[in-house]
Each structure stands twice: as C-alpha cells, then as structure tokens.
Design a protein around this motif. Structure first.
Motif, PDB file in Angstrom:
ATOM      1  N   GLN A 393      -7.888  55.609 -95.027  1.00  0.00           N
ATOM      2  CA  GLN A 393      -9.342  55.699 -95.247  1.00  0.00           C
ATOM      3  C   GLN A 393      -9.663  56.527 -96.481  1.00  0.00           C
ATOM      4  O   GLN A 393     -10.588  56.215 -97.229  1.00  0.00           O
ATOM      5  CB  GLN A 393     -10.017  56.300 -94.007  1.00  0.00           C
ATOM      6  CG  GLN A 393     -10.018  55.330 -92.831  1.00  0.00           C
ATOM      7  CD  GLN A 393     -10.493  55.977 -91.541  1.00  0.00           C
ATOM      8  OE1 GLN A 393     -10.326  57.181 -91.338  1.00  0.00           O
ATOM      9  NE2 GLN A 393     -11.069  55.188 -90.658  1.00  0.00           N
ATOM     10  N   VAL A 394      -8.881  57.589 -96.703  1.00  0.00           N
ATOM     11  CA  VAL A 394      -9.106  58.400 -97.909  1.00  0.00           C
ATOM     12  C   VAL A 394      -8.779  57.563 -99.148  1.00  0.00           C
ATOM     13  O   VAL A 394      -9.492  57.614-100.155  1.00  0.00           O
ATOM     14  CB  VAL A 394      -8.257  59.695 -97.876  1.00  0.00           C
ATOM     15  CG1 VAL A 394      -8.399  60.477 -99.175  1.00  0.00           C
ATOM     16  CG2 VAL A 394      -8.679  60.567 -96.693  1.00  0.00           C
ATOM     17  N   ALA A 395      -7.720  56.752 -99.053  1.00  0.00           N
ATOM     18  CA  ALA A 395      -7.379  55.871-100.176  1.00  0.00           C
ATOM     19  C   ALA A 395      -8.527  54.901-100.455  1.00  0.00           C
ATOM     20  O   ALA A 395      -8.898  54.661-101.607  1.00  0.00           O
ATOM     21  CB  ALA A 395      -6.092  55.107 -99.871  1.00  0.00           C
ATOM     22  N   GLU A 396      -9.124  54.374 -99.389  1.00  0.00           N
ATOM     23  CA  GLU A 396     -10.250  53.442 -99.557  1.00  0.00           C
ATOM     24  C   GLU A 396     -11.442  54.142-100.210  1.00  0.00           C
ATOM     25  O   GLU A 396     -12.122  53.585-101.065  1.00  0.00           O
ATOM     26  CB  GLU A 396     -10.649  52.880 -98.187  1.00  0.00           C
ATOM     27  CG  GLU A 396     -11.626  51.724 -98.245  1.00  0.00           C
ATOM     28  CD  GLU A 396     -11.915  51.155 -96.858  1.00  0.00           C
ATOM     29  OE1 GLU A 396     -10.951  50.905 -96.114  1.00  0.00           O
ATOM     30  OE2 GLU A 396     -13.095  50.967 -96.524  1.00  0.00           O
ATOM     31  N   LEU A 397     -11.647  55.399 -99.829  1.00  0.00           N
ATOM     32  CA  LEU A 397     -12.746  56.185-100.401  1.00  0.00           C
ATOM     33  C   LEU A 397     -12.531  56.373-101.912  1.00  0.00           C
ATOM     34  O   LEU A 397     -13.467  56.204-102.703  1.00  0.00           O
ATOM     35  CB  LEU A 397     -12.805  57.545 -99.697  1.00  0.00           C
ATOM     36  CG  LEU A 397     -14.025  58.423 -99.983  1.00  0.00           C
ATOM     37  CD1 LEU A 397     -15.291  57.772 -99.461  1.00  0.00           C
ATOM     38  CD2 LEU A 397     -13.852  59.798 -99.352  1.00  0.00           C
ATOM     39  N   THR A 398     -11.309  56.714-102.311  1.00  0.00           N
ATOM     40  CA  THR A 398     -11.043  56.911-103.758  1.00  0.00           C
ATOM     41  C   THR A 398     -11.227  55.580-104.492  1.00  0.00           C
ATOM     42  O   THR A 398     -11.668  55.562-105.635  1.00  0.00           O
ATOM     43  CB  THR A 398      -9.613  57.437-104.016  1.00  0.00           C
ATOM     44  OG1 THR A 398      -8.656  56.441-103.635  1.00  0.00           O
ATOM     45  CG2 THR A 398      -9.344  58.724-103.268  1.00  0.00           C
ATOM     46  N   GLN A 399     -10.930  54.481-103.809  1.00  0.00           N
ATOM     47  CA  GLN A 399     -11.115  53.154-104.398  1.00  0.00           C
ATOM     48  C   GLN A 399     -12.603  52.891-104.652  1.00  0.00           C
ATOM     49  O   GLN A 399     -12.993  52.402-105.709  1.00  0.00           O
ATOM     50  CB  GLN A 399     -10.542  52.115-103.419  1.00  0.00           C
ATOM     51  CG  GLN A 399     -10.451  50.709-103.962  1.00  0.00           C
ATOM     52  CD  GLN A 399      -9.523  50.632-105.151  1.00  0.00           C
ATOM     53  OE1 GLN A 399      -8.461  51.226-105.129  1.00  0.00           O
ATOM     54  NE2 GLN A 399      -9.954  49.932-106.198  1.00  0.00           N
ATOM     55  N   LEU A 400     -13.433  53.271-103.672  1.00  0.00           N
ATOM     56  CA  LEU A 400     -14.885  53.073-103.800  1.00  0.00           C
ATOM     57  C   LEU A 400     -15.440  53.881-104.961  1.00  0.00           C
ATOM     58  O   LEU A 400     -16.348  53.441-105.666  1.00  0.00           O
ATOM     59  CB  LEU A 400     -15.588  53.483-102.491  1.00  0.00           C
ATOM     60  CG  LEU A 400     -15.358  52.560-101.289  1.00  0.00           C
ATOM     61  CD1 LEU A 400     -15.870  53.210-100.006  1.00  0.00           C
ATOM     62  CD2 LEU A 400     -16.053  51.217-101.517  1.00  0.00           C
ATOM     63  N   VAL A 401     -14.884  55.084-105.172  1.00  0.00           N
ATOM     64  CA  VAL A 401     -15.332  55.919-106.292  1.00  0.00           C
ATOM     65  C   VAL A 401     -14.862  55.286-107.604  1.00  0.00           C
ATOM     66  O   VAL A 401     -15.626  55.160-108.562  1.00  0.00           O
ATOM     67  CB  VAL A 401     -14.781  57.361-106.170  1.00  0.00           C
ATOM     68  CG1 VAL A 401     -15.152  58.189-107.401  1.00  0.00           C
ATOM     69  CG2 VAL A 401     -15.313  58.032-104.905  1.00  0.00           C
ATOM     70  N   ALA A 402     -13.591  54.853-107.616  1.00  0.00           N
ATOM     71  CA  ALA A 402     -13.013  54.297-108.843  1.00  0.00           C
ATOM     72  C   ALA A 402     -13.769  53.051-109.294  1.00  0.00           C
ATOM     73  O   ALA A 402     -13.992  52.849-110.488  1.00  0.00           O
ATOM     74  CB  ALA A 402     -11.534  53.983-108.628  1.00  0.00           C
ATOM     75  N   GLU A 403     -14.210  52.220-108.363  1.00  0.00           N
ATOM     76  CA  GLU A 403     -14.897  50.978-108.752  1.00  0.00           C
ATOM     77  C   GLU A 403     -16.396  51.191-108.967  1.00  0.00           C
ATOM     78  O   GLU A 403     -17.105  50.257-109.295  1.00  0.00           O
ATOM     79  CB  GLU A 403     -14.638  49.882-107.698  1.00  0.00           C
ATOM     80  CG  GLU A 403     -15.330  50.136-106.376  1.00  0.00           C
ATOM     81  CD  GLU A 403     -14.847  49.230-105.243  1.00  0.00           C
ATOM     82  OE1 GLU A 403     -13.684  48.780-105.300  1.00  0.00           O
ATOM     83  OE2 GLU A 403     -15.638  48.998-104.313  1.00  0.00           O
TER      84      GLU A 403
END
Ligand SMILES: [Zn+2]
Length: 500
Positions: A393-403
């Motif tokens: 979930q933390v990885a998904e969160l960083t993905q949301l920030v990155a995109e």
C-alpha cells in the motif's frame, strides 16, 4: 526501589575496564517439543500441552526432535561455529518445581556447536564478539505465584505450575567474555543481541519475540581497575528481556560495581534480578558452581552424530545473512552506513525492502517509513510493523504521488483513510475525492474568485511585487482544501494577472 550507590558513568570508564558476556536462550519455533510430540503453540490453556514424557512420568522415554537439532546446527553455521561430529545430551540436576524430572536435559562438555563469532557495528566501528558454544536443551515450565502484589513468591498465597512450556526446545548461545570495549560496553552488548535476533529471524528458527520470552538474556558484567592484568568478579543479571534492558543492565552494573570498588569493597559473585521499571538490579541467589549440577551423560538418549555431508548441505542452504544483506542493499540503494543504521534502528529495513520490492523508489520508500509513518507509529505508541498499512500500500501511495494524482499533503490524507481501514490508497483517493485538481474549469473558477476577492494584491503584483502572488496561491489552496497543485495554481495566476 534500589538503594545502591552508583558512580557516574564517565567516572566509571575513566578508572575501570568493563568485561561483559552474554548467555542467550532462544526458544525454537518447532511444531513439537524437544523430546516428545506435544504442541508448542503459545497461549494455550495451562497444562493442556503435556504428556508422560514432558511430565516425567515413570517409564516415559524421550526421543530427540530432529528439526530442533537441524535448527541448532544452522544457528551454529550462521555464527561461524565448528559443528561437532559426535556429541551428547547431559543431565543438569537441580530441583525446582517447574522442572518435573528433577533435572534439565541439556548439553555440558560436548555441545553441538563451538568456537564461532559475530561482528557487530556500533557508531561505525566493528566489534567482534567470540561465541564459545551453542548448545541444545529444553525449556522449563512456568511458576505462577498467586495472591501477592508483585507476582513474586514472597507474599503469595499459593503457587501454580504450567508445564506447557516444559520441554520446548531451547538453544543456548554463550559468548566468550568481551573485554576492551570500554565505554561502549553497554551498546556493544545491545548490538550483539540485536544482530543475533536478526540472524535468528533470517534463519526462520524462532519468532524471537522478546516480550513472549522467545529470547532471554543473562548478562555477565565485571569491572577491573584500568591497566589491571586480572578481570574482576562478575555478576550475572538474569532474564533480561528487551534490547534496551540489556544495555541498561550492563550500564547499571558498571556504575554499581564501580561505587563498591571505589570504597574498597569486594564484588560478590551472584545472580541478580533486573527491574524494568527502575533499570536497576538486585541481589538474587549466590551463584552455583558448575559442579553443583552434577552433570552426567543422558543415558536415555543416543548420542548425536551429524553427518558431514548433511552439515555441508545445511551450510550451502543458509539464507543471505543480515550483514551481507545490509551491505547489498546499501549498494543497491546508494545509501551510507549511517542511513542504513537509521533504517535498522527504526525497525524499518524489512518494511522498506518490501516496499521497494512492490515497485517503490528506494528513496521514496525510506522517506515514508522513516518520516510520516514513524511519526504515526510513535503517536499511537506501536511498532512500525503494527501499523495497519502494508508495504504494497505504501508503494501504491508513492506511485500516486509520482504520477501526480496526489501531492504529499493529499497523500497524508490518503494515509489517514488507509490506516482507518477504508481500503487501498487508490480506493481512498476515489472515495474521499482526494485527487489533485488539474487545470480544470473548477480550478479556474477558484483562481478567478481569488483574483476578484483581492484587488489590492493584484495591484501590487502588477506593480512588480511578484512575491505578493503567494497570498493568492494560498487563497486558492485554501478554497480547494489543498487539493490543487500549487505549481499549477501559480502558473494559472501568473497567466491571468500578468499574462497576455
Ligand atoms: Zn510432552
């Protein structure tokens, strides 16, 4: 409550040289007990996991648990020990209500593993701790003293014994005395136990939950005047059950013993109890000598003779050990020793590794676990691993920030939702409507409203005071409750106030 006189720690190390040693007991995570088939599951009703063997009923005969022997050899190999080609169990005779046999089946002069070492790091320096032996034995039952205020036998009405733990495989890891570390002694002792715990976790041989007593330390400490050729008399602080307590118990004994030696008094060789609440130790019984246990070879068990080929196979199949793993990750992530130490000390290394494996950038993964998530864990008074958010979930969160779907501020609100059990980060973005507003009509309207609402500011900006634009950006961010992207808002304001 302690009435011990204590010397200041700086004065202790200015005049005395400490030597410490550790005996660490590890409960193995085998499914069954050491010499019978009883379950080892934690937390069962008292005395439901017992049989004639572990209750020592007449005529019952033990059979050694092969999985426990294998686990002990793997621990020995990970610590660089020599593995015995032939060794035996021995009876350690003593009477105590929680050992039904009247002796503990242990190992004496023929341990399974000998002569290893473990290197630990403190403040960038490496210290080698020599391992004298690793041997296999069985745990005792548990006494429960009822009716007293302290849970100790003094003042209790009566005592009960729970034999569920009696016979659980126990590995004892004994260091040689560690001299020459001076003021660092308390920290090196702690670092040793921490590293040992990591190794045991990597090997998967024990849950090593210190709060459950899976790993318990007896800490030996002695002091001698600096420059003395002989070591001082040691005390043994029993059952020290957290990393912090290991460090505190060494520090306390150093300060207590130094005060006595300063007054020309002798140190008594004795066992001492550690008190978590005060960080102090108090006198227990005076220490038995080894001969008091009347050790002799266990006649009911055959000797162990691990096949050399099997031992080599176990060696070849050892997992990557923590020190090697840290070195590899330091390299892969391009971080310093110090940054790695922060991760380890925060208990975040495994979580960050898993977050990177789930697709996150290493720097972003570190930032979230060491920053926002560490703060939340601290506020809630729990460990990082107990937070209701997974590395994926933390990885998904960083993905949301990155995109660009959310900015850092919105990401923290997403985290609120995830921790509250509202689903994955993407689900929380949708359900709470947290996505960043792009250059949309809605955002355009908010920008126009900010301009219309502050003609004086607009005047200043047009007059050349572009710094005043910040006030308008702030107004739009407030209006959109932080969901706008500040850079986009600034660009839109510039276009409309100054632009063509
Ligand atoms: Zn049993």
């Amino acid at each position: 409550m302690s009435t011990d006189r204590l010397l200041e720690f700086d004065d202790v190390v200015a005049r005395y040289e400490p030597v410490f040693g550790l005996e660490t007991h590890v409960e193995l995570g085998t499914a069954s007990k050491m010499f019978c088939g009883c379950s080892t599951t934690f937390g069962a009703e008292p005395n439901t996991q017992t049989c004639p063997v572990c209750l020592a009923l007449p005529g019952a005969l033990p059979v050694a648990n092969a999985a426990a022997i294998e686990a002990t050899i793997r621990i020995g190999l990970a610590l660089g020990c020599r593995i015995a080609t032939w060794c035996r169990f021995a009876r350690k005779n003593y009477f105590y209500p929680d050992i039904p046999k009247g002796f503990q089946t242990s190992q004496y002069d023929e341990p399974l593993c000998t002569a290893g070492h473990l290197d630990v790091e403190v403040d960038g320096e490496t210290y080698r701790v020599e391992i004298e032996r690793v041997h296999l034995e069985e745990d005792t039952g548990k006494n429960l003293h009822v009716g007293g205020a302290t849970g100790r036998i003094h003042g209790a009405d009566h005592s009960l014994v729970d034999f569920n733990r009696a016979g659980i495989p126990l590995v004892e890891i004994v260091t040689r005395p560690v001299p020459g570390v001076g003021a660092k002694a308390p920290e090196v002792a702690r670092a040793y136990v921490a590293e040992l715990r990591e190794i045991l976790l990597a090997l998967g041989v024990s849950e090593v939950r210190m709060e459950r007593g899976n790993l318990r330390c007896d800490v030996n400490t002695s002091l001698a005047p600096t420059g003395s050729l002989e070591w001082g008399t040691r005390t043994e602080t029993k059952n020290v059950n957290s990393l912090r307590s290991v460090e505190r118990s060494v520090r306390y004994e150093m300060r207590r013993q130094a005060a006595l030696l300063d007054d020309g008094e002798r140190i008594l060789q004795e066992t001492r109890h550690f008190h978590e609440d005060t960080g102090s130790t108090s006198a227990g019984r005076s220490k038995e000598e080894a001969t008091d246990y009347r050790y002799f070879p266990e006649p009911d068990l055959v000797p162990m003779a691990p096949d050399a080929g099997w031992v080599e196979q176990l060696r070849a199949e050892l997992p990557e050990l923590p020190a090697a793993r840290r070195a590899r990750l330091r390299e892969e992530w391009g971080i310093s020793d110090t940054e790695m130490a922060w991760l380890v000390n925060a208990g975040a290394l495994g979580l960050v590794t898993d977050t990177v494996s789930a697709g996150a950038d290493p720097a972003e993964a570190r930032k979230w676990w060491l920053g926002e998530l560490s703060r939340r864990a601290k506020d809630a008074g729990v460990e990082l691993t107990d937070l209701a958010v997974t590395p994926a979930q933390v990885a998904e969160l960083t993905q949301l920030v990155a995109e660009g779907t959310v900015n850092d501020q919105l990401a923290r609100q997403v985290l609120d939702g995830v921790l509250a059990g509202e689903g994955s980060p993407r689900q929380v973005v949708d359900s709470r409507g947290l996505a960043v507003m792009g250059d949309s009509d809605e955002l355009g309207a908010a920008v126009d409203a900010a301009i219309a609402g502050a003609p004086d500011v607009v005047e200043k900006v047009r007059g050349g005071k572009t710094a005043a634009l910040g006030a308008l950006v702030g107004a739009v961010m407030k209006e959109t409750r932080g969901k706008a992207d500040a850079a986009t808002v600034r660009r839109m304001l510039e276009e409309r106030v100054l632009g063509g």
